[in-house]
Design a protein around this motif. Structure first.
Motif, PDB file in Angstrom:
ATOM      1  N   GLY A 283       0.820  -1.210   0.000  1.00 30.34           N
ATOM      2  CA  GLY A 283       0.000   0.000   0.000  1.00 30.34           C
ATOM      3  C   GLY A 283       0.845   1.247   0.000  1.00 30.34           C
ATOM      4  N   GLY A 284       2.003   1.197   0.686  1.00 26.92           N
ATOM      5  CA  GLY A 284       2.913   2.337   0.675  1.00 26.92           C
ATOM      6  C   GLY A 284       3.433   2.646  -0.712  1.00 26.92           C
ATOM      7  N   GLY A 285       3.742   1.590  -1.491  1.00 32.16           N
ATOM      8  CA  GLY A 285       4.201   1.807  -2.861  1.00 32.16           C
ATOM      9  C   GLY A 285       3.129   2.445  -3.724  1.00 32.16           C
ATOM     10  N   ALA A 334      -3.045   2.052   6.086  1.00 31.36           N
ATOM     11  CA  ALA A 334      -1.869   2.614   6.766  1.00 31.36           C
ATOM     12  C   ALA A 334      -0.702   2.743   5.807  1.00 31.36           C
ATOM     13  CB  ALA A 334      -1.477   1.731   7.960  1.00 31.36           C
ATOM     14  N   GLY A 335      -0.521   1.739   4.954  1.00 23.84           N
ATOM     15  CA  GLY A 335       0.554   1.807   3.975  1.00 23.84           C
ATOM     16  C   GLY A 335       0.386   2.958   3.013  1.00 23.84           C
ATOM     17  N   ILE A 336      -0.823   3.118   2.467  1.00 24.19           N
ATOM     18  CA  ILE A 336      -1.080   4.207   1.517  1.00 24.19           C
ATOM     19  C   ILE A 336      -0.808   5.561   2.161  1.00 24.19           C
ATOM     20  CG2 ILE A 336      -2.904   5.424   0.260  1.00 24.19           C
ATOM     21  CD1 ILE A 336      -4.143   2.743  -0.387  1.00 24.19           C
ATOM     22  N   CYS A 337      -1.369   5.776   3.347  1.00 25.33           N
ATOM     23  CA  CYS A 337      -1.344   7.118   3.941  1.00 25.33           C
ATOM     24  C   CYS A 337      -0.069   7.405   4.733  1.00 25.33           C
ATOM     25  CB  CYS A 337      -2.558   7.294   4.854  1.00 25.33           C
ATOM     26  SG  CYS A 337      -4.120   7.213   3.970  1.00 25.33           S
ATOM     27  N   LEU A 338       0.475   6.398   5.397  1.00 22.91           N
ATOM     28  CA  LEU A 338       1.636   6.630   6.263  1.00 22.91           C
ATOM     29  C   LEU A 338       2.944   6.449   5.499  1.00 22.91           C
ATOM     30  CD1 LEU A 338       2.328   7.363   9.168  1.00 22.91           C
ATOM     31  CD2 LEU A 338       2.299   4.952   9.747  1.00 22.91           C
ATOM     32  N   LEU A 339       3.124   5.272   4.915  1.00 25.21           N
ATOM     33  CA  LEU A 339       4.332   5.062   4.111  1.00 25.21           C
ATOM     34  C   LEU A 339       4.294   5.908   2.842  1.00 25.21           C
ATOM     35  CD1 LEU A 339       4.952   1.218   4.368  1.00 25.21           C
ATOM     36  CD2 LEU A 339       6.559   3.008   4.994  1.00 25.21           C
ATOM     37  N   GLY A 340       3.149   5.900   2.157  1.00 24.29           N
ATOM     38  CA  GLY A 340       3.019   6.728   0.958  1.00 24.29           C
ATOM     39  C   GLY A 340       3.123   8.203   1.267  1.00 24.29           C
ATOM     40  N   GLY A 341       2.657   8.584   2.452  1.00 25.44           N
ATOM     41  CA  GLY A 341       2.728   9.987   2.848  1.00 25.44           C
ATOM     42  C   GLY A 341       4.142  10.495   3.028  1.00 25.44           C
ATOM     43  N   GLN A 342       5.091   9.578   3.297  1.00 27.21           N
ATOM     44  CA  GLN A 342       6.483   9.994   3.390  1.00 27.21           C
ATOM     45  C   GLN A 342       6.955  10.635   2.095  1.00 27.21           C
ATOM     46  OE1 GLN A 342       7.387  10.282   6.674  1.00 27.21           O
ATOM     47  NE2 GLN A 342       9.372   9.549   6.000  1.00 27.21           N
TER      48      GLN A 342
END
Length: 425
Positions: A283-285, A334-342
């Motif tokens: 999700g972060g990617g 969480a991955g989209i918004c937190l890791l992706g938010g970085q």
């Protein structure tokens, strides 16, 4: 169309939109993405391997948290120093040195024979990892058109969570207690194999070269660190940026390192916990590209607002349920918004500082964030050892998200005001 093809096509379209006229610029983004992927794998590796390492070396929660934080301890000074060196000697040179450092000491992690040697190996690995990121941000930002810099940074940064997803996948493929070393073999040999490609194909930033030419001609001097961070009206933006980085990264690294152990304590199997962790990073990617693309399309203020609101939703989902499917959804959000938010914060940082001090400014912000990378896992380990529940820690993180959101929005508002003034003039 299968998922890998969809990701590949999305990245190719994003890269073409960044700078279709200059193949060297596109290649720069790809190479930075590969390095970011390897960095993400190495950063996630201790979290995936933590439970197995604890069994082998007899570590409790507090010791494991210290091992996680020791890796982050190396990130802190290296981020600031790496950013400063990039302004003095070039983005490419410093990045290549960083890649060598974290590759060699990731391999060294496979040879540790106890807690103390583990701390040393992770500290030295962190030095290389920390120095790489400011250079990746500067190179990808300066390789793109001004109206696509948000997306360029997002495309580069998506390698971090995708690399972490790869680490989680390796953890599933090697479920035995000795399999944790495979992560660090891949995390060590990968950077060393990529190094020749960087030497042959990575182009130095044209913006950096132009700045060095101006300095060499005597028309300008090399700005000092204080000037880079606080002069020319940058003091308020720098302070707000640091607050936002610190708060966001505390929560990010808390989840990055402790999410697998938290899920196991909820009754999930090791395979289910690794799946949630993989979805979190995947999700972060997706979020890295999605959020930075939104910044280019609808603006930074609404995007940052949505991003931090999504973080709250994700923490509520992770803290209020034990069902595996809901936890998967919470991990993905969480991955989209937190890791992706970085990636959004990195993009914002790159726009606050001009070319001649961009490495210094971004490196300092990343270094402040690395303080959060130390506080997050170490503090969580101490609180869990003291008997506090995972749910308590997750809900206690929500006020920190609110503070970080306000700080980020202040930086965005400042940037928008300066842009309007420039247009008027």
């Amino acid at each position: 169309m299968n998922l890998p093809s969809l990701i590949k096509n999305t990245l190719e379209k994003a890269l073409k939109s960044i700078n279709p006229a200059q193949s060297s610029s596109t290649l720069t983004i790809w190479l930075c993405l590969i390095v970011a992927l390897l960095e993400g794998l190495d950063l996630q590796a201790p979290g995936i391997a933590g439970a197995r390492m604890a069994r082998e070396f007899g570590l409790d929660h507090a010791h494991l948290g210290l091992a996680f934080s020791f890796g982050s301890l190396g990130l802190l000074p290296a981020s600031a120093i790496g950013g400063r060196l990039s302004d003095l000697f070039g983005r490419k040179r410093v990045l290549m040195g960083s890649v060598v450092l974290f590759g060699v000491f990731s391999l060294a992690t496979t040879q540790v024979d106890g807690f103390n040697s583990l701390l040393v190996a992770r500290l030295l690995t962190g030095l290389g990892l920390g120095a790489a990121m400011p250079n990746l941000i500067a190179l990808s930002s300066e390789a793109s058109r001004p109206n696509r810099r948000n997306l360029a940074v997002g495309v580069m940064y998506c390698g971090m969570p995708f690399g972490a997803s790869l680490a989680a996948l390796i953890g599933v493929l090697w479920p035995d207690s000795s399999g944790w070393r495979q992560l660090f073999y891949i995390g060590g040999f990968g950077p060393l194999l990529v190094l020749p490609l960087l030497g042959l194909f990575l182009k130095e930033s044209n913006y950096f070269i132009a700045g060095q030419t101006t300095i060499s001609s005597g028309k300008a001097n090399k700005p000092g660190i204080f000037f880079a961070l606080f002069r020319d009206g940058r003091a308020a933006a720098t302070a707000s940026l640091w607050v936002s980085y610190l708060g966001t990264v505390i929560i990010l690294y808390f989840l990055l390192n402790w999410l697998p152990s938290m899920l196991l304590s909820r009754g999930l199997t090791a395979s289910e916990a690794s799946t949630v962790q993989m979805v979190y990073n995947f999700g972060g990617g997706i979020g890295s590209i999605l959020i930075t693309s939104m910044m280019d399309r609808i603006g930074r203020t609404p995007t940052v607002t949505i991003m931090y609101a999504g973080m709250v939703v994700a923490l509520v989902l992770l803290g209020t349920t034990s069902g595996s499917m809901v936890l998967v959804c919470g991990g993905f959000v969480a991955g989209i918004c937190l890791l992706g938010g970085q990636s959004a914060l990195y993009s914002i940082a790159s726009s606050v500082y001009p070319t001649e001090v961009r490495g210094t400014g971004v490196g300092a912000a990343v270094a402040i964030g690395r303080v959060g990378a130390i506080i997050g896992p170490l503090g969580a380990g101490q609180l869990l050892s003291a008997g506090h529940s995972e749910t308590t820690l997750l809900f206690a993180s929500i006020p920190l998200i609110a503070v970080s959101a306000v700080a980020a929005l202040l930086v965005v508002a400042r940037f928008q005001m300066e842009s309007c003034e420039a247009i008027v003039q």
